[in-house]
Design an enzyme around this catalytic site. Sequence first.
Site, PDB file in Angstrom:
ATOM      1  N   ASP A  43       7.244  -3.508  -5.624  1.00 33.36           N
ATOM      2  CA  ASP A  43       7.128  -4.833  -5.007  1.00 33.36           C
ATOM      3  C   ASP A  43       6.552  -5.812  -6.038  1.00 33.36           C
ATOM      4  OD1 ASP A  43       5.225  -6.366  -2.300  1.00 33.36           O
ATOM      5  OD2 ASP A  43       7.238  -6.791  -3.029  1.00 33.36           O
ATOM      6  N   LYS A  81      -1.092  -4.997  -9.894  1.00 32.23           N
ATOM      7  CA  LYS A  81       0.146  -5.188 -10.662  1.00 32.23           C
ATOM      8  C   LYS A  81       0.014  -4.676 -12.094  1.00 32.23           C
ATOM      9  CE  LYS A  81       0.978  -6.616  -6.756  1.00 32.23           C
ATOM     10  NZ  LYS A  81       1.380  -5.561  -5.793  1.00 32.23           N
ATOM     11  N   GLU A 114       6.475 -12.665   0.271  1.00 32.33           N
ATOM     12  CA  GLU A 114       6.355 -12.563   1.727  1.00 32.33           C
ATOM     13  C   GLU A 114       5.928 -13.884   2.372  1.00 32.33           C
ATOM     14  OE1 GLU A 114       5.113 -10.388  -0.442  1.00 32.33           O
ATOM     15  OE2 GLU A 114       2.977 -10.107  -0.255  1.00 32.33           O
TER      16      GLU A 114
HETATM   17  C1  LIG Z   1      -4.833   3.380  -5.096  1.00 29.59           C
HETATM   18  C2  LIG Z   1      -5.010   1.974  -5.517  1.00 29.59           C
HETATM   19  C3  LIG Z   1      -4.727   0.961  -4.671  1.00 29.59           C
HETATM   20  C4  LIG Z   1      -4.913  -0.364  -5.103  1.00 29.59           C
HETATM   21  C5  LIG Z   1      -4.613  -1.431  -4.184  1.00 29.59           C
HETATM   22  N1  LIG Z   1      -4.715  -1.310  -2.872  1.00 29.59           N
HETATM   23  N2  LIG Z   1      -4.321  -2.485  -2.326  1.00 29.59           N
HETATM   24  C6  LIG Z   1      -3.962  -3.287  -3.334  1.00 29.59           C
HETATM   25  C7  LIG Z   1      -3.400  -4.665  -3.151  1.00 29.59           C
HETATM   26  C8  LIG Z   1      -2.374  -4.939  -4.230  1.00 29.59           C
HETATM   27  N3  LIG Z   1      -1.378  -5.953  -3.833  1.00 29.59           N
HETATM   28  C9  LIG Z   1      -1.499  -7.194  -4.304  1.00 29.59           C
HETATM   29  O1  LIG Z   1      -2.434  -7.520  -5.024  1.00 29.59           O
HETATM   30  C10 LIG Z   1      -0.497  -8.212  -3.867  1.00 29.59           C
HETATM   31  C11 LIG Z   1      -0.761  -9.552  -4.112  1.00 29.59           C
HETATM   32  C12 LIG Z   1       0.133 -10.545  -3.686  1.00 29.59           C
HETATM   33  C13 LIG Z   1      -0.155 -11.983  -3.945  1.00 29.59           C
HETATM   34  C14 LIG Z   1      -1.459 -12.449  -3.868  1.00 29.59           C
HETATM   35  C15 LIG Z   1      -1.721 -13.797  -4.111  1.00 29.59           C
HETATM   36  C16 LIG Z   1      -0.670 -14.680  -4.398  1.00 29.59           C
HETATM   37  F1  LIG Z   1      -0.917 -15.987  -4.599  1.00 29.59           F
HETATM   38  C17 LIG Z   1       0.627 -14.210  -4.470  1.00 29.59           C
HETATM   39  C18 LIG Z   1       0.893 -12.863  -4.247  1.00 29.59           C
HETATM   40  C19 LIG Z   1       1.332 -10.195  -3.037  1.00 29.59           C
HETATM   41  C20 LIG Z   1       1.597  -8.839  -2.820  1.00 29.59           C
HETATM   42  O2  LIG Z   1       2.750  -8.465  -2.187  1.00 29.59           O
HETATM   43  C21 LIG Z   1       0.713  -7.847  -3.238  1.00 29.59           C
HETATM   44  O3  LIG Z   1       1.064  -6.547  -3.021  1.00 29.59           O
HETATM   45  N4  LIG Z   1      -4.131  -2.650  -4.512  1.00 29.59           N
HETATM   46  C22 LIG Z   1      -5.369  -0.553  -6.395  1.00 29.59           C
HETATM   47  C23 LIG Z   1      -5.643   0.542  -7.201  1.00 29.59           C
HETATM   48  N5  LIG Z   1      -5.472   1.779  -6.774  1.00 29.59           N
HETATM   49 MG   LIG Z   2       3.140  -6.436  -2.487  1.00 31.87          MG
END
Ligand SMILES: Cc1cc(-c2n[nH]c(CCNC(=O)c3cc(-c4ccc(F)cc4)cc(O)c3O)n2)ccn1
Ligand SMILES: [Mg+2]
Length: 214
Positions: free
Chosen positions: A169, A144, A199
Amino acid sequence: TSSTRPQRLLRAVQRKATKGDPQSVISAIDYFCRNSEWAMNVGDEKGPILDSVVCEVSPATALELGTYCGYSSVRIARLLPVGTKLITLEFHPDYACIARQVIQHAGLEDKIFLVEGASGDLIPKMADMFGISTFDFVFLDHWKDRYLPDLKLLEECQLLRKGSVLLADNVICPGTPDYLEYVRNSPRYESRYFQSHLEYTKVEDGLEKSVFLG
Ligand SMILES: Cc1cc(-c2n[nH]c(CCNC(=O)c3cc(-c4ccc(F)cc4)cc(O)c3O)n2)ccn1
Ligand SMILES: [Mg+2]
């Protein structure tokens, strides 16, 4: 030996989804996340909003930042016309390995190019790696605190054109305050918030759609 959550999610797909049927892969993951274990997929409430924006834009070139297990890659690619491609970037090798298998189960491996690495390193290489000039659609779903720096990087690398659509998102939960402030106050973007929920939960979250004005 113990398995990881992405491995258990993949097993649910392999057991319950029909090979070559993207919708059954999406349904199997949503069922797993509602009945077995929460996972950070865009999910079955924000997912239809993502679908509607993808259909509206009908992108020839699409970029996804943050593949995770490939759920949103499958959602996006199943709607793309023949000859168009989704490039998706994933930082974690373990996530990428699972995502490749989920994408393969959906039969979408020819439409999706999964690249492993950090967004900040890969975005400047996109044009050369894939022979594209600009992206029609970008789905931001990665770390984020990378949304804003990577948006600025996309601008600097001239990977956006007048009318490019960005969909982000988690702008409420976990939250991307600096990104929201930027796209909502910059004269170079027309921004709109789609209220929804995190979600598989009742927690507020939503998607921010921003059109680059050039
Ligand atoms: C190319 C590249 C790729 C990345 C990378 N790849 N995969 C990610 C994952 C990122 N997504 C999240 O962290 C995420 C977290 C939550 C969440 C978690 C815990 C809670 F309590 C509440 C909500 C909800 C979501 O919908 C999310 O998408 N980053 C990073 C850097 N460079
Ligand atoms: Mg997400």
